[in-house]
Design an enzyme around this catalytic site. Structure first.
Site, PDB file in Angstrom:
ATOM      1  CG  ASP A  32      -8.625 -71.376 -18.031  1.00  0.00           C
ATOM      2  OD1 ASP A  32      -8.338 -72.009 -16.996  1.00  0.00           O
ATOM      3  OD2 ASP A  32      -8.267 -70.189 -18.216  1.00  0.00           O
ATOM      4  CB  ILE A  33     -11.239 -66.642 -18.692  1.00  0.00           C
ATOM      5  CG1 ILE A  33     -11.838 -65.400 -19.293  1.00  0.00           C
ATOM      6  CG2 ILE A  33     -10.081 -66.303 -17.773  1.00  0.00           C
ATOM      7  CD1 ILE A  33     -12.536 -64.506 -18.272  1.00  0.00           C
ATOM      8  CG  ASN A  89      -2.038 -76.010 -10.804  1.00  0.00           C
ATOM      9  OD1 ASN A  89      -1.196 -76.853 -11.097  1.00  0.00           O
ATOM     10  ND2 ASN A  89      -2.511 -75.139 -11.686  1.00  0.00           N
ATOM     11  N   GLY A  95       0.844 -72.954  -8.279  1.00  0.00           N
ATOM     12  CA  GLY A  95       0.159 -72.136  -9.283  1.00  0.00           C
ATOM     13  C   GLY A  95      -1.332 -71.999  -9.095  1.00  0.00           C
ATOM     14  CD  GLN A  96      -5.896 -74.149  -5.449  1.00  0.00           C
ATOM     15  OE1 GLN A  96      -5.134 -74.762  -4.702  1.00  0.00           O
ATOM     16  NE2 GLN A  96      -7.206 -74.278  -5.409  1.00  0.00           N
ATOM     17  CG  HIS A 102      -9.663 -75.414 -10.661  1.00  0.00           C
ATOM     18  ND1 HIS A 102      -9.560 -74.668  -9.512  1.00  0.00           N
ATOM     19  CD2 HIS A 102      -8.566 -75.131 -11.391  1.00  0.00           C
ATOM     20  CE1 HIS A 102      -8.444 -73.953  -9.546  1.00  0.00           C
ATOM     21  NE2 HIS A 102      -7.810 -74.217 -10.675  1.00  0.00           N
ATOM     22  CG  HIS A 104      -6.085 -76.559 -15.004  1.00  0.00           C
ATOM     23  ND1 HIS A 104      -6.183 -75.296 -15.531  1.00  0.00           N
ATOM     24  CD2 HIS A 104      -5.801 -76.397 -13.691  1.00  0.00           C
ATOM     25  CE1 HIS A 104      -5.966 -74.399 -14.583  1.00  0.00           C
ATOM     26  NE2 HIS A 104      -5.725 -75.043 -13.452  1.00  0.00           N
TER      27      HIS A 104
END
Ligand code: 5GP
Ligand code: ZN
Length: 116
Positions: A32-33, A89, A95-96, A102, A104
């Protein structure tokens, strides 16, 4: 949003760079960035599916593959015994922000419950 202008479809295609940590014929995972834990990866299908709401019966094997990949990564990184969290999410209220489904995968610190 279609797959064509989807950020994660572009990562799957290699058009946007990402630090890939796992891939197979149906699934890829990358860091994750904006990590929320010392280890934070995103596990995604190569196929574009926007949200959990968009899953069809025929996607059950693919969703299983996402979680098996998450487990394999957690095991490989040494988090299996200490524990890790997987989160999906669904839609903005949860919070998507990227509408390509995906998982997390978070690990490396104590993870409180309930989440925010
Ligand atoms: P969501 O908020 O949709 O559940 O999760 C989307 C995740 O994608 C966020 O944790 C965010 O940091 C991550 N993200 C957004 N843009 C990029 C990007 O360009 N590259 C990577 N590696 N992660 C991204
Ligand atoms: Zn996509």
């Amino acid at each position: 949003m279609t797959g064509q202008d989807c950020l994660f479809c572009k990562i799957v295609a290699g058009d946007i760079p990402a630090e890939r940590i796992y891939e197979d014929d149906q699934v890829i995972a990358f860091s994750d960035i904006n990590p929320q834990a010392p280890f934070h990866a995103l596990v995604i299908p190569r196929q574009h599916i926007a949200t959990l709401n968009d899953l069809e019966d025929g996607d059950s094997d693919l969703m299983g593959r996402l979680f098996l990949a998450a487990r394999a990564i957690a095991d490989r990184e040494g988090f299996g015994a200490a524990g890790y969290r997987t989160v999906v999410n669904c839609n903005r209220g949860a919070g998507q922000t990227v509408f390509h489904i995906h998982v997390h995968l978070l690990a490396g610190r104590p993870l409180d419950w309930p989440p925010g």
